[in-house]
Design a protein around this motif. Structure first.
Motif, PDB file in Angstrom:
ATOM      1  N   LEU A 164      19.425 -17.889 -28.924  1.00  0.00           N
ATOM      2  CA  LEU A 164      20.081 -17.159 -27.837  1.00  0.00           C
ATOM      3  C   LEU A 164      20.759 -18.114 -26.864  1.00  0.00           C
ATOM      4  O   LEU A 164      21.934 -17.936 -26.506  1.00  0.00           O
ATOM      5  CB  LEU A 164      19.046 -16.318 -27.091  1.00  0.00           C
ATOM      6  CG  LEU A 164      19.532 -15.642 -25.809  1.00  0.00           C
ATOM      7  CD1 LEU A 164      20.536 -14.554 -26.122  1.00  0.00           C
ATOM      8  CD2 LEU A 164      18.361 -15.089 -25.006  1.00  0.00           C
ATOM      9  N   LEU A 165      20.033 -19.146 -26.442  1.00  0.00           N
ATOM     10  CA  LEU A 165      20.595 -20.090 -25.482  1.00  0.00           C
ATOM     11  C   LEU A 165      21.720 -20.911 -26.110  1.00  0.00           C
ATOM     12  O   LEU A 165      22.679 -21.285 -25.425  1.00  0.00           O
ATOM     13  CB  LEU A 165      19.490 -21.011 -24.954  1.00  0.00           C
ATOM     14  CG  LEU A 165      18.384 -20.324 -24.160  1.00  0.00           C
ATOM     15  CD1 LEU A 165      17.360 -21.348 -23.678  1.00  0.00           C
ATOM     16  CD2 LEU A 165      18.950 -19.540 -22.976  1.00  0.00           C
ATOM     17  N   GLY A 166      21.607 -21.186 -27.417  1.00  0.00           N
ATOM     18  CA  GLY A 166      22.659 -21.928 -28.094  1.00  0.00           C
ATOM     19  C   GLY A 166      23.970 -21.161 -28.116  1.00  0.00           C
ATOM     20  O   GLY A 166      25.050 -21.739 -27.943  1.00  0.00           O
ATOM     21  N   LEU A 167      23.899 -19.849 -28.323  1.00  0.00           N
ATOM     22  CA  LEU A 167      25.103 -19.023 -28.282  1.00  0.00           C
ATOM     23  C   LEU A 167      25.715 -19.056 -26.885  1.00  0.00           C
ATOM     24  O   LEU A 167      26.937 -19.212 -26.725  1.00  0.00           O
ATOM     25  CB  LEU A 167      24.772 -17.586 -28.682  1.00  0.00           C
ATOM     26  CG  LEU A 167      25.901 -16.561 -28.544  1.00  0.00           C
ATOM     27  CD1 LEU A 167      27.109 -16.948 -29.373  1.00  0.00           C
ATOM     28  CD2 LEU A 167      25.401 -15.163 -28.927  1.00  0.00           C
ATOM     29  N   GLN A 168      24.875 -18.936 -25.867  1.00  0.00           N
ATOM     30  CA  GLN A 168      25.376 -18.982 -24.498  1.00  0.00           C
ATOM     31  C   GLN A 168      25.991 -20.343 -24.185  1.00  0.00           C
ATOM     32  O   GLN A 168      27.032 -20.431 -23.523  1.00  0.00           O
ATOM     33  CB  GLN A 168      24.243 -18.654 -23.515  1.00  0.00           C
ATOM     34  CG  GLN A 168      23.737 -17.226 -23.625  1.00  0.00           C
ATOM     35  CD  GLN A 168      22.574 -16.942 -22.686  1.00  0.00           C
ATOM     36  OE1 GLN A 168      22.159 -17.801 -21.902  1.00  0.00           O
ATOM     37  NE2 GLN A 168      22.035 -15.729 -22.761  1.00  0.00           N
ATOM     38  N   ALA A 169      25.362 -21.404 -24.685  1.00  0.00           N
ATOM     39  CA  ALA A 169      25.896 -22.748 -24.463  1.00  0.00           C
ATOM     40  C   ALA A 169      27.241 -22.921 -25.158  1.00  0.00           C
ATOM     41  O   ALA A 169      28.182 -23.497 -24.598  1.00  0.00           O
ATOM     42  CB  ALA A 169      24.898 -23.790 -24.966  1.00  0.00           C
ATOM     43  N   ALA A 170      27.356 -22.403 -26.392  1.00  0.00           N
ATOM     44  CA  ALA A 170      28.613 -22.514 -27.127  1.00  0.00           C
ATOM     45  C   ALA A 170      29.730 -21.739 -26.444  1.00  0.00           C
ATOM     46  O   ALA A 170      30.912 -22.084 -26.571  1.00  0.00           O
ATOM     47  CB  ALA A 170      28.424 -22.011 -28.557  1.00  0.00           C
ATOM     48  N   ARG A 171      29.372 -20.703 -25.720  1.00  0.00           N
ATOM     49  CA  ARG A 171      30.367 -19.908 -24.968  1.00  0.00           C
ATOM     50  C   ARG A 171      30.643 -20.483 -23.588  1.00  0.00           C
ATOM     51  O   ARG A 171      31.425 -19.919 -22.826  1.00  0.00           O
ATOM     52  CB  ARG A 171      29.860 -18.471 -24.821  1.00  0.00           C
ATOM     53  CG  ARG A 171      29.891 -17.661 -26.113  1.00  0.00           C
ATOM     54  CD  ARG A 171      29.229 -16.322 -25.908  1.00  0.00           C
ATOM     55  NE  ARG A 171      29.482 -15.404 -27.023  1.00  0.00           N
ATOM     56  CZ  ARG A 171      28.843 -14.248 -27.198  1.00  0.00           C
ATOM     57  NH1 ARG A 171      27.907 -13.856 -26.312  1.00  0.00           N
ATOM     58  NH2 ARG A 171      29.130 -13.475 -28.224  1.00  0.00           N
ATOM     59  N   GLY A 172      29.986 -21.576 -23.235  1.00  0.00           N
ATOM     60  CA  GLY A 172      30.185 -22.175 -21.919  1.00  0.00           C
ATOM     61  C   GLY A 172      29.508 -21.428 -20.798  1.00  0.00           C
ATOM     62  O   GLY A 172      29.936 -21.517 -19.641  1.00  0.00           O
ATOM     63  N   GLN A 173      28.420 -20.717 -21.109  1.00  0.00           N
ATOM     64  CA  GLN A 173      27.761 -19.869 -20.113  1.00  0.00           C
ATOM     65  C   GLN A 173      26.505 -20.487 -19.516  1.00  0.00           C
ATOM     66  O   GLN A 173      25.846 -19.850 -18.697  1.00  0.00           O
ATOM     67  CB  GLN A 173      27.403 -18.527 -20.758  1.00  0.00           C
ATOM     68  CG  GLN A 173      28.611 -17.730 -21.228  1.00  0.00           C
ATOM     69  CD  GLN A 173      28.237 -16.524 -22.066  1.00  0.00           C
ATOM     70  OE1 GLN A 173      27.144 -16.455 -22.633  1.00  0.00           O
ATOM     71  NE2 GLN A 173      29.155 -15.570 -22.162  1.00  0.00           N
ATOM     72  N   LEU A 174      26.137 -21.711 -19.920  1.00  0.00           N
ATOM     73  CA  LEU A 174      24.924 -22.349 -19.411  1.00  0.00           C
ATOM     74  C   LEU A 174      25.267 -23.589 -18.597  1.00  0.00           C
ATOM     75  O   LEU A 174      26.252 -24.285 -18.885  1.00  0.00           O
ATOM     76  CB  LEU A 174      24.000 -22.775 -20.560  1.00  0.00           C
ATOM     77  CG  LEU A 174      23.260 -21.699 -21.340  1.00  0.00           C
ATOM     78  CD1 LEU A 174      22.242 -22.354 -22.273  1.00  0.00           C
ATOM     79  CD2 LEU A 174      22.575 -20.696 -20.437  1.00  0.00           C
TER      80      LEU A 174
END
Length: 329
Positions: A170-180
Motif C-alpha cells: 500500500l505504501l509503495g503504491l502511494q510512494a510511486a504516486r508521489g503521495q508520501l
C-alpha cells in the motif's frame, strides 16, 4: 478483433521470448503447445493472475519491473500452497507504448527472475491492443501428492502466522504516486516492494509440511484471512498490535495521528505477497526455527477459534475495519 502485428508478434517470440523457454518441455516455442511429463508422486499445481496498466501497475512503470511483478505474484500463490514452481505460460497484450525497447526490457526482467527463481517459459501468446497494456501469466508447480495446502484446513486452536512485513504494498503504491513524505532511501524501498515484491518461495516447503491452511496476502491481510476463515468454517482473531512493519512502514506509522486507523489501512491495503497461514500451537518453536534457518521474518498474529469470520482487535478492543481489502467488484 484488431488485426495482429504479425511481424512484430513473431519477431518478439523469436528474438525475445524463445531464449526464455524451457529447454525440453517448452518445445522451443516453435509449437502451439507445451508437453509436460508426469512426475510420479506429485500433483501439478496451477495458478493464474493478470495485471492491467492503470490498475495493477502505473503507466510509467518500467516494463522490466512489470514483468517481474507479474511472475512474482504468481509464484507467491504457488508458495502459499507449498508448491515448488518450475514454469509458466505467458500472454502479452502490447499497447502502443510497448515498442521494441520496452519489449526487450520486459523480456530482460523475466530472464532475471527466471534465473533467480529457477523457472522457465513454457509457451503462450502475444497480441497488440489499443490499450491499456495487459499481461497474464499461468504459473505451474509441483507439490507432493495430496500435499497442496488449501484455505480450508484451519481448525479451532490453531495459531495464525504471517511471513515478512505487512503494509509495504500500500505504501509503495502511494510512494510511486508521489503521495508520501519520507527520506529517499525509505521511499525507494517502498517503491521497489510495490513494483517487485518478493514471493516467499523459500518458505513453501515449511508451508507444505506444517500449515493447516494458507493464502498469499494479495487482497489485504484481513481479506485473505477472511478467505481462510470462510473456507475452513472457523473464526479467526487478528491482533493489529502485532502487525509486522518494515523500517519504512514504521517511520510512516509513527508520524500518524491515529495509530489504529493507520494499522487498519496497512492490514487492508494488499499487494504484500507474504504468506498468512494457520498451524497447530504445538509447532510454534518448530516454525520459528525453520523461519530463522531461511532468514524469514515470522510473526504470530492471532488464533483460530470456533465460530465464523475475522475479528480484529487493537489494544484489546474489538473494532470493525472500514473494508477488508482490495476487490475488483
Amino acid at each position: 478483433m484488431p488485426a495482429l502485428d504479425v511481424a512484430g508478434e513473431f519477431e518478439t517470440i523469436e528474438t525475445l521470448l524463445r531464449p526464455l523457454a524451457h529447454p525440453e518441455w517448452g518445445r522451443g516455442l516453435v509449437d502451439d503447445v507445451a508437453v509436460l511429463p508426469s512426475r510420479p508422486g506429485y500433483d501439478l499445481v496451477l495458478t493464474k493472475d493478470a495485471i492491467v496498466e492503470g490498475v495493477h501497475f502505473l503507466p510509467d512503470d518500467p516494463l522490466d519491473t512489470v514483468a517481474r511483478k507479474l511472475l512474482r505474484v504468481n509464484l507467491s500463490d504457488l508458495a502459499a500452497k507449498g508448491a515448488e514452481a518450475f514454469g509458466y505460460l505467458l500472454a502479452c497484450a502490447w499497447s502502443e507504448r510497448c515498442g521494441w525497447p520496452e519489449r526487450e526490457a520486459f523480456a530482460a526482467g523475466l530472464a532475471q527472475d527466471q534465473a533467480r527463481f529457477g523457472v522457465f517459459l513454457m509457451g503462450g501468446d502475444t497480441v497488440k491492443t489499443p490499450g491499456p497494456a495487459a499481461f497474464s501469466l499461468t504459473a505451474l508447480g509441483w507439490v507432493p501428492a495430496g500435499g497442496a495446502v488449501s484455505r480450508a484446513g484451519a481448525e479451532a486452536g490453531d495459531l495464525v502466522f504471517v511471513t515478512g512485513t505487512i503494509g509495504d504494498g500500500l505504501l509503495g503504491l502511494q510512494a510511486a504516486r508521489g503521495q508520501l513524505t519520507l527520506d529517499p532511501e525509505r521511499l525507494a524501498f517502498l517503491i521497489d516492494h510495490y513494483r517487485q515484491p518478493t514471493p516467499q518461495q523459500d518458505f513453501a516447503e515449511v508451508i507444505a509440511a506444517h500449515a493447516t491452511a494458507a493464502a498469499d496476502v494479495s487482497d489485504g491481510l484481513v481479506a485473505d484471512l477472511t478467505h481462510i476463515a470462510n473456507a475452513s468454517g472457523v473464526a479467526i482473531d487478528l491482533k493489529l498490535d502485532s502487525l509486522p512493519l518494515s523500517a519504512a512502514a514504521r517511520a510512516w506509522f509513527e508520524a500518524r495521528v491515529d495509530p489504529q486507523a493507520a494499522l487498519e489501512d496497512l492490514a487492508t491495503g494488499g499487494d504484500d505477497y507474504q504468506i498468512v497461514f494457520t498451524a497447530p500451537a504445538r509447532l510454534v518453536e518448530t516454525l520459528r526455527r525453520e523461519a530463522d534457518r531461511r532468514r524469514v521474518r515470522l510473526t504470530l498474529l492471532g488464533e483460530v477459534r470456533v465460530g465464523a469470520g475475522v475479528t480484529v482487535s487493537y489494544g484489546g478492543r474489538p473494532l470493525t475495519p472500514g473494508r477488508a481489502g482490495w476487490t475488483h467488484g
